[in-house]
Design an enzyme around this catalytic site. Sequence first.
Site, PDB file in Angstrom:
ATOM      1  N   ALA A  75       0.415  -1.261  -0.277  1.00  0.00           N
ATOM      2  CA  ALA A  75      -0.404   0.136   0.073  1.00  0.00           C
ATOM      3  C   ALA A  75       0.167   1.164  -0.152  1.00  0.00           C
ATOM      4  CB  ALA A  75      -1.601  -0.037   1.109  1.00  0.00           C
TER       5      ALA A  75
ATOM      6  N   CYS B 266       3.576 -11.466  -1.226  1.00  0.00           N
ATOM      7  CA  CYS B 266       3.244 -13.023  -1.633  1.00  0.00           C
ATOM      8  C   CYS B 266       3.826 -13.554  -2.707  1.00  0.00           C
ATOM      9  CB  CYS B 266       2.034 -12.595  -2.382  1.00  0.00           C
ATOM     10  SG  CYS B 266       0.570 -11.129  -1.964  1.00  0.00           S
TER      11      CYS B 266
END
Lengths: 474, 474
Positions: A25, A56
């Site tokens: 973010a 991820c």
Amino acid sequence: MQSLSSFIILNTIMKRIVIIGGCAAGPKTAAKTKRVNPENIVELYTMENMISYSACGMPYYIKGSVPSYQNLIIRTPEDFKKQGIDVFLNHKCTRILPDEKSVIFNTMVNGVGEIKKVNYDELVLCVGSRPYTPKVKNINLENIFHLKVLDDGIKIKEKMEKSKSAIILGGGYIAIEILEAFVKNGLNVTVVERNHEIMSQFDPEISTIIKDYITKRDGKHVDFILDDEIIEFIGTKEFTGAVTRNGKTLHADFCVVAAGVVPNVELAREAGIEIGITGGIKTDNRMRTNIEHIWAAGDCTEETCLITKRPMYAALGTIANKQGRVAGINVNTDTNGVYEAFDGILGSAVTSYFDFSMSTTGLTETKARIFAKNSSIEPITATVTKRDKPGYMPDSNSITVKLVADKRTGELLGAQAVGVGDADKRIYTVTSALRANLTVQEFLHLDLTYSPAFSSTIDPLLTAAYKLKDEIDK
Amino acid sequence: MQSLSSFIILNTIMKRIVIIGGCAAGPKTAAKTKRVNPENIVELYTMENMISYSACGMPYYIKGSVPSYQNLIIRTPEDFKKQGIDVFLNHKCTRILPDEKSVIFNTMVNGVGEIKKVNYDELVLCVGSRPYTPKVKNINLENIFHLKVLDDGIKIKEKMEKSKSAIILGGGYIAIEILEAFVKNGLNVTVVERNHEIMSQFDPEISTIIKDYITKRDGKHVDFILDDEIIEFIGTKEFTGAVTRNGKTLHADFCVVAAGVVPNVELAREAGIEIGITGGIKTDNRMRTNIEHIWAAGDCTEETCLITKRPMYAALGTIANKQGRVAGINVNTDTNGVYEAFDGILGSAVTSYFDFSMSTTGLTETKARIFAKNSSIEPITATVTKRDKPGYMPDSNSITVKLVADKRTGELLGAQAVGVGDADKRIYTVTSALRANLTVQEFLHLDLTYSPAFSSTIDPLLTAAYKLKDEIDK
């Protein structure tokens, strides 16, 4: 939601925008806000020694499909510098002072610890989440790992390559991805999950399908201990094993704790920023917190479920990116001006275990039944198992699709798909149906593309919808 | 659209339902109507010597991925018999007599030609389409093939296996699938397409990407002749080559004509059934023709475009199946009773050339600009080329997504996706967005699933939507 034109924004005054957090973010907010108004001073602070990497991607690095952890780094501080964004590594935020619009960082300058105070016009908290640490005796032993920052991934891979066995505490998305990596690398693995099923984000009978696939494929190397939990780790300095509540003693070379994450909200709370009931920072749909000029985005925030309209918490890179984009736009706008809205999420998620994929969006039956207790919905479901392509195609495989709807209105509420076939494509499609509140009756007529190389003439999704429509009409 | 309960239907009187056509819509209508009301007499007539096979699977049989043509047969007459449906093979319908509610068939009984008159209560025409035969001199030479019925596929495969070169007349979906089959089997192929690009169902710059991929991969074996057409085939009894309008002379072992299909509507027209402006049988959304008790479904019918609300024609197995389902339900209902509606299509389609997939739904820019001439829409587009998964994933590939929207309303109008990446998943997702008239602003917030194994954090679809939103706001 109002439309936003970049021409309007360029007329706003120059601001100093301070962003804390360097993973998903934060970098997104920084890049977007600088693009929207290049006049702004944009500063990105992180406590880590690198920024903008794909968290991820770590399981795939551990597995070996990604050759180097450096592949996971998306943009370097130099890349940001070129865009006019200043990056500050190894800056740990210790305090937010909303009244004087400043933040305090602990950092090192030439090997000497230093305290730095930074003023802001707008502050964006992208401070992320951290692994949940269950209350287990001796959890701080060596060779017990979490997987959150890139460094964790590097250490786990190093350890894995020297090991023959591992324990994974937890049975969710990350646990399954790590399990695949370990099995691929020849380890024997014990998964300890306190729920009755692994992947309890799915309905129980769907989770069972997942577990059965793993067991059928790799039962010799994978042991599931369910309905049980680790209460103590064994070892003096180094981990050597674990004891479960039901009295099982397990031995392994190392352990990975993958029991979910919790949002980093302590600093925000201390500063008087409101925390939501899910534990994440509460924002409005502009990503504003309750304190003026302080925004939040990414894993540290709580979201709204688009189906139930109630708070939910999901820590996912894709959400962090979208929220970062919205925050990046909105910090440039006046409070009364036009803005971009982030309305909420569906809880969409996907992962895979080798060729087997598992994907979900919206409410499961379990969640729908809980929601039904305090709402007027009447959950109804249909499940089909069907080939994802015609049976004559060599790569045709079976997938199971479960749809959940509201019997009262006919509206779709959620979907789950699992199987060796292309489950993710089906769930992608349902996300737009959920966004638009499509009814089952509307959904079952979808003009999906068709070719034997890609799907069956009547897609499993539609077969499930036909079945669900019959259930609704009963 | 009204909801339909099977309980209501069971109270209708017993009827004799005669269905003509054995490929996709016919068998589906028969199976559905028998399931809805087992009391009905359901009879399925076909002029072919087999029924219920996958016509779409033939290119994959030719290619060799489907080992036997018998794999393509979905259900045999015996399978239907078990369900209580009588199948009549080798029955060629020669006349429809609406006034006396009967049809005439030519058939063979014990080797002797026979004319049979069959009465019906409800007649469903699923008479399909046939290959369009362009007006080319000597088109009836031996070794010039069409690909429509299963027998065509068998013959083409036999010929291919003995040949070294082929000409394909046409450059659309079927042409590309056959091209792949021929290249896979070592042939040199010349594709002759009268348009400026192959795959002209896509916008020109997207078609160019497709052509460039094929040329890059197999340029040594594939020659494209564009903006030109075959005007004469060479040969006395057997085909040996072709001459084009631009004066090129081509030689090859055989030729496949893949120039699209035309609906079989002659019998219907003779019987006074209304034919639509696209050339297909006109039906309402219940699949009724203008003549009472005569219905139509599948490739012989014209559809309505859900975007333009205007007639369009698409011959696809998936549409045939859906229409068959709707006709099968509705023939059981009273004219005033509840019914199932087939509202229209988006023109969704997909195919692939080896690893390269190409998929589309809704309006292309070309079609939108044509539509804009007679409507108030203002087409606007955005195209992005982006990896379908994070760049660090070993199977990450580049796909190009083009979105078309109406600048005035912001509503999505269509999408195209092509590339080695998963284009089809993206178009699947857009079909539900189009069904729900989602705006670009709504679409760009879709909570798509994300995992590095399946997609990028911001999917190419959403990146295209962001770009399109910027264009709309300009």
